[in-house]
Design an enzyme around this catalytic site. Structure first.
Site, PDB file in Angstrom:
ATOM      1  N   GLU A 101       0.821  -1.217   0.000  1.00  0.00           N
ATOM      2  CA  GLU A 101       0.000   0.000   0.000  1.00  0.00           C
ATOM      3  C   GLU A 101       0.853   1.265   0.000  1.00  0.00           C
ATOM      4  OE1 GLU A 101      -2.700  -0.156   3.299  1.00  0.00           O
ATOM      5  OE2 GLU A 101      -3.499  -2.086   2.622  1.00  0.00           O
ATOM      6  N   VAL A 102       1.932   1.244   0.757  1.00  0.00           N
ATOM      7  CA  VAL A 102       2.768   2.446   0.872  1.00  0.00           C
ATOM      8  C   VAL A 102       4.104   2.184   0.158  1.00  0.00           C
ATOM      9  CG1 VAL A 102       3.884   4.058   2.471  1.00  0.00           C
ATOM     10  CG2 VAL A 102       1.705   2.976   3.114  1.00  0.00           C
ATOM     11  N   HIS A 106       9.040  -0.948   3.886  1.00  0.00           N
ATOM     12  CA  HIS A 106       8.782  -1.148   5.308  1.00  0.00           C
ATOM     13  C   HIS A 106       8.695  -2.627   5.593  1.00  0.00           C
ATOM     14  CE1 HIS A 106       4.989  -0.600   3.140  1.00  0.00           C
ATOM     15  NE2 HIS A 106       4.433  -1.450   3.988  1.00  0.00           N
TER      16      HIS A 106
END
Ligand code: AMP
Length: 122
Positions: A101-102, A106
């Site tokens: 999503e981002v 991460h």
């Protein structure tokens, strides 16, 4: 493949201090903070401060110092969050198939409950 980094992504804004975050730890090259929508009692996101889109981008192009720092922070988060003994899962979603999503690398560190099998079938 060349990687295009979008500096308007939400984690870039967190790194610039434009959006608050619940920091767990911070080092020269790495930030760890709590996921805003925790899926387990422990749900920490670890991100490099550099502009890397996904894990392979980071693994191929980051400096040794960044890679060592990032990896160490993941270990320190496991220790600080107390999941070493009970177990945990580290996940990094990438791209379309990974349903990322981002678009800033991460790693999710999840623990504090039985996390079930790694993937749902099919
Ligand atoms: P992914 O699907 O791997 O890209 O995961 C993105 C993660 O970022 C999700 O688990 C979100 O809950 C989390 N997230 C999105 N915005 C924020 C934020 N502002 N602070 C903390 N976590 C966030």
């Amino acid at each position: 493949m060349s990687y295009e980094y979008d500096d308007q992504n939400i984690f870039a804004k967190i790194l610039r201090g434009e959006i608050p975050n619940d920091t767990v730890m911070e080092t020269e090259h790495t930030l760890a903070f709590r996921d805003i929508s925790a899926q387990a009692p422990v749900h920490v996101l670890v991100i490099p401060k550099g502009p890397y889109v996904c894990y392979d981008h980071f693994a191929l192009e980051a400096s040794d110092a960044e890679i060592v720092d990032f990896t160490r922070v993941i270990g320190e988060v496991c220790k600080a969050e107390g999941v070493q003994e009970g177990g945990y899962r580290v996940i990094s979603n990438a791209g379309r198939a990974g349903v990322q999503e981002v678009p800033h690398l991460h790693v999710h560190v999840l623990g504090g409950r039985n996390l079930g099998r790694m993937l749902a079938k099919g």
